[in-house]
Design an enzyme around this catalytic site. Sequence first.
Site, short mmCIF file in Angstrom:
data_model
loop_
_atom_site.label_atom_id
_atom_site.label_comp_id
_atom_site.label_asym_id
_atom_site.label_seq_id
_atom_site.Cartn_x
_atom_site.Cartn_y
_atom_site.Cartn_z
N GLN A 1 -25.55 -22.93 -21.43
CA GLN A 1 -24.64 -21.71 -21.09
C GLN A 1 -24.44 -21.37 -22.41
O GLN A 1 -23.66 -19.97 -22.70
CB GLN A 1 -23.26 -22.32 -20.54
CG GLN A 1 -23.37 -22.90 -19.21
CD GLN A 1 -21.93 -23.20 -19.07
OE1 GLN A 1 -21.19 -22.50 -18.17
NE2 GLN A 1 -21.81 -24.61 -19.13
N HIS B 1 -26.87 -17.81 -19.90
CA HIS B 1 -26.02 -16.94 -20.15
C HIS B 1 -26.42 -16.21 -21.24
O HIS B 1 -25.80 -15.16 -21.87
CB HIS B 1 -24.47 -17.42 -20.60
CG HIS B 1 -23.91 -17.87 -19.10
ND1 HIS B 1 -22.82 -18.77 -19.28
CD2 HIS B 1 -24.23 -17.78 -18.06
CE1 HIS B 1 -22.32 -19.17 -18.14
NE2 HIS B 1 -23.40 -18.52 -17.38
N GLY C 1 -20.65 -31.07 -22.83
CA GLY C 1 -19.65 -30.20 -23.42
C GLY C 1 -19.30 -29.08 -22.54
O GLY C 1 -19.42 -27.88 -23.26
N ASN D 1 -18.42 -35.60 -22.09
CA ASN D 1 -17.47 -34.59 -22.40
C ASN D 1 -16.21 -35.23 -22.95
O ASN D 1 -16.01 -36.40 -22.80
CB ASN D 1 -17.04 -33.84 -21.05
CG ASN D 1 -16.64 -32.36 -21.22
OD1 ASN D 1 -17.55 -31.62 -21.71
ND2 ASN D 1 -15.22 -31.99 -20.87
N GLU E 1 -13.14 -34.59 -22.04
CA GLU E 1 -12.15 -34.76 -21.11
C GLU E 1 -12.82 -34.85 -19.78
O GLU E 1 -14.10 -34.09 -19.51
CB GLU E 1 -11.10 -33.75 -21.16
CG GLU E 1 -11.57 -32.39 -20.97
CD GLU E 1 -10.44 -31.35 -21.48
OE1 GLU E 1 -9.29 -31.51 -21.35
OE2 GLU E 1 -10.99 -30.07 -21.66
#
Length: 264
Positions: A108, A126, A201, A228, A230
């Site tokens: 992304q 993106h 991430g 990640n 979190e």
Amino acid sequence: MKKLIERAAKDLVDSDHAVALTGAGFSTESGIRDFRGRSGIWTKDPEAERRAYESYPRFLKDPKGWWEETLDSPMSLLDDLSRATPNPGHLALVELEEMGILKCVLTQNIDGLHDKAGSKSLLEYHGSAFKLRCVSCNARFRLDEFDLQEMRREDRLPPYCPSCGGVIKSDIVHFGEGIPEDVAAQSLQEAWKCDLMLICGTSAVVYPFANLPRVARERQSVIIIEINAEPTPLTHEHISDYLIEGKTGEVLPEILKAVKEIKR
Ligand code: NAD
């Protein structure tokens, strides 16, 4: 953590078609802030998020005005991105690709760092801050193929596509803008055919990118691993099989090391 790293390494070695999905968290260790992490740009400045949603409607209404504003302001962003260098996470993915284990990176990120690191099979979902794209035929151009500042001085903005005459904008996909069909189709194909998906991430809340793990999950046999800082909705909704909670720039080199151990 060590056990999960070894498990991920084994899953990667056993896979036939592993793909990696990456998001803004992947580049924080290269000094580029994410949006929604604990120190993210929008976490700290929610007003910036509102402004981001206004950009694409503005482009559609007045491409010339959009280009003038763009050339006046955010080149500092491009300078920052130009100076950034890939981190150990980017390099680990390149090595996994060179070993024939990782088949594709779908990112992304618009910062061009996977490209700079040397990832060959790369889908920039993106777009890229270093490219321009014709909104009609999707032809991509390097930024330096157009002298945008000179065009501005000579009142020749917006740039037009040399092949089809369509208006050219930055390749970055803005909020409200569709994902270019070529990249959208290839990404969907990768999600359909992968047997392992490494999601690194990303907060996994930006659609349609966040749909790709869900497409893959339709096949129960696919292994989906998150790395990640979190937990994310993919963790909570059990889309991913397991989460390795940590920094991608630290966890991925460890996984690579464990993969090499198995292959020895
Ligand atoms: P996000 O900001 O929504 O989420 C980033 C996630 O990564 C968070 O969950 C955060 O906790 C985690 N994270 C932060 N640092 C980490 C690290 N070192 N290791 C592991 N995890 C880490 O990012 P998103 O999901 O990619 O969505 C943001 C959108 O904004 C994307 O569409 C992207 O195009 C764009 N964006 C791109 C960049 C870039 O190109 N580098 C930067 C900011 C935003």
